[in-house]
Design a protein around this motif. Sequence first.
Motif, short mmCIF file in Angstrom:
data_model
loop_
_atom_site.label_atom_id
_atom_site.label_comp_id
_atom_site.label_asym_id
_atom_site.label_seq_id
_atom_site.Cartn_x
_atom_site.Cartn_y
_atom_site.Cartn_z
N THR A 135 0.81 -1.22 0.00
CA THR A 135 0.00 0.00 0.00
C THR A 135 0.85 1.27 0.00
OG1 THR A 135 -0.10 -0.16 2.40
CG2 THR A 135 -1.99 -1.03 1.18
N GLY A 136 2.06 1.19 0.56
CA GLY A 136 2.85 2.40 0.72
C GLY A 136 3.97 2.53 -0.30
N ILE A 137 4.35 3.77 -0.57
CA ILE A 137 5.57 4.05 -1.33
C ILE A 137 6.32 5.14 -0.55
CG2 ILE A 137 4.53 3.44 -3.54
CD1 ILE A 137 4.41 6.44 -4.20
N VAL A 138 7.58 5.40 -0.91
CA VAL A 138 8.29 6.44 -0.14
C VAL A 138 8.26 7.81 -0.82
CG1 VAL A 138 9.85 4.90 1.11
CG2 VAL A 138 10.54 5.80 -1.10
N GLY A 139 7.93 7.86 -2.10
CA GLY A 139 8.12 9.13 -2.82
C GLY A 139 6.92 10.05 -2.86
N ASN A 140 5.83 9.73 -2.09
CA ASN A 140 4.62 10.55 -2.23
C ASN A 140 4.58 11.72 -1.25
OD1 ASN A 140 4.23 8.61 -0.23
ND2 ASN A 140 2.02 8.54 -0.53
N THR A 167 4.20 10.78 -11.95
CA THR A 167 5.10 11.57 -11.11
C THR A 167 4.91 13.04 -11.47
OG1 THR A 167 6.70 9.76 -11.04
CG2 THR A 167 7.50 11.93 -10.38
N MET A 168 4.86 13.89 -10.44
CA MET A 168 4.77 15.33 -10.65
C MET A 168 6.12 15.98 -10.33
SD MET A 168 0.98 16.34 -9.36
CE MET A 168 1.15 17.97 -10.08
N PHE A 169 6.39 17.07 -10.99
CA PHE A 169 7.64 17.82 -10.81
C PHE A 169 7.29 19.29 -10.60
CE2 PHE A 169 8.38 14.06 -13.32
CZ PHE A 169 9.53 13.53 -12.76
N TYR A 221 7.16 14.42 -6.89
CA TYR A 221 6.16 13.78 -6.04
C TYR A 221 5.64 12.56 -6.81
CZ TYR A 221 1.88 13.51 -3.14
OH TYR A 221 0.88 13.12 -2.29
N ALA A 222 5.81 11.38 -6.25
CA ALA A 222 5.34 10.15 -6.88
C ALA A 222 3.93 9.84 -6.36
CB ALA A 222 6.27 9.00 -6.56
N LEU A 223 2.96 9.78 -7.26
CA LEU A 223 1.58 9.56 -6.81
C LEU A 223 1.33 8.10 -6.45
CD1 LEU A 223 1.33 12.32 -8.44
CD2 LEU A 223 -1.05 11.68 -8.73
N ASN A 224 0.76 7.93 -5.28
CA ASN A 224 0.41 6.57 -4.84
C ASN A 224 -1.10 6.39 -4.98
OD1 ASN A 224 0.60 4.03 -3.74
ND2 ASN A 224 0.59 4.75 -1.63
N ASP A 225 -1.57 6.38 -6.23
CA ASP A 225 -3.01 6.38 -6.48
C ASP A 225 -3.46 5.12 -7.21
OD1 ASP A 225 -1.70 6.86 -8.84
OD2 ASP A 225 -3.01 8.49 -9.50
N TYR A 226 -2.72 4.03 -7.01
CA TYR A 226 -3.07 2.78 -7.69
C TYR A 226 -2.81 1.64 -6.72
CZ TYR A 226 1.99 2.50 -8.00
OH TYR A 226 3.32 2.48 -7.67
N SER A 227 -3.47 0.52 -6.98
CA SER A 227 -3.21 -0.64 -6.13
C SER A 227 -3.54 -1.90 -6.93
CB SER A 227 -4.05 -0.59 -4.86
OG SER A 227 -5.42 -0.58 -5.20
N GLY A 228 -3.06 -3.02 -6.44
CA GLY A 228 -3.35 -4.29 -7.10
C GLY A 228 -2.53 -4.53 -8.35
N VAL A 229 -1.61 -3.63 -8.64
CA VAL A 229 -0.79 -3.74 -9.84
C VAL A 229 0.66 -3.55 -9.41
CG1 VAL A 229 -0.58 -2.94 -12.23
CG2 VAL A 229 -2.56 -2.27 -10.87
N ARG A 230 1.57 -4.20 -10.12
CA ARG A 230 2.98 -4.03 -9.79
C ARG A 230 3.54 -2.85 -10.59
NH1 ARG A 230 8.38 -6.67 -10.86
NH2 ARG A 230 9.27 -7.04 -8.78
N ARG A 231 4.34 -2.06 -9.92
CA ARG A 231 5.09 -0.99 -10.62
C ARG A 231 6.54 -1.25 -10.32
NH1 ARG A 231 6.94 4.39 -9.63
NH2 ARG A 231 6.49 5.89 -11.30
N TYR A 232 7.37 -1.21 -11.35
CA TYR A 232 8.76 -1.61 -11.15
C TYR A 232 9.69 -0.83 -12.09
CZ TYR A 232 12.98 -4.49 -11.12
OH TYR A 232 14.28 -4.90 -11.00
#
Length: 277
Positions: free
Chosen positions: A92-97, A127-129, A254-265
């Motif tokens: 559920t979590g990421i570090v860049g948001n 990702t936003m800049f 800013y990395a958006l953490n607005d998705y789930s159930g999918v792998r991002r790599y």
Amino acid sequence: MSDPIEINPISDACGAEISGVDLSKPLGNEKFAAVHQALLDHQVIFFRDQDLTPEQQVEFSRRFGELRISEQYESLEGYPEIIEIVKEPDSTGIVGNLWHSDESFLPQPALGSLLYILESPEVGGDTMFANQYLAYEALSPGMQEMLLGLNAVHSDASLQKRNAGRALRVKAGAEDRGVFEATHPVVRTHPETGRKSLFVHRPYTIRFENMTVEESAPLLSFLYAHSARPEFTCRFRWQEGSLAFWDNRCLQHYALNDYSGVRRYGHRVTVVGDTPR
Ligand SMILES: [Fe+2]
């Protein structure tokens, strides 16, 4: 004859997509100079449909300077310069948001970061800049003058807390090494463009030098809100094979953490920068 290079801004504030460049091949001096200039002009540049081995990503990145070997995260096996950016379908979590600039808690923070995405959700995970030249320039002359005399202390203490429970693989013993702390000017001058930019970031900047955390908090809160105004930003939608290269000296992201159930790599390489002045 290779394709001509094309540079298309994606917002008025910052960010440009570059086409006509195949990063898997060594760039000739002319093309490399155009890419380098695009980074300086737009602060973050994007390439799509790239097919890169880890070696090729490292090779391209190295042309911009020395590469960081992370003391915080495990590297991709066999490639000490690459860290894996991963969010598993069940996490559920990421570090860049949070709005930030990479590694500002180090004495020589990152010049730039190159993230190459290999797996991406269909929608989400953008990702936003935010352009920190514009953030500085939009301040009143009085505020600019006051900030020019200030330094701020940056620390990775909050990052260490945020790492807990995330899919990023923290290096064994990294928790025991204490926190990284560095003091930098609140307004830094870009070593290549000579432009001034705001350099304070919510997760890392803890206080102004020679002031307490409490004394610093009101002005820092204002600067954090100000520095991410929508007028200063762009937003990038990733696809598999996209590579973004952002200049941490004059941008926050800013990395958006607005998705789930999918792998991002993806694979991230960091170019070591200079001492902010
Ligand atoms: Fe980051």
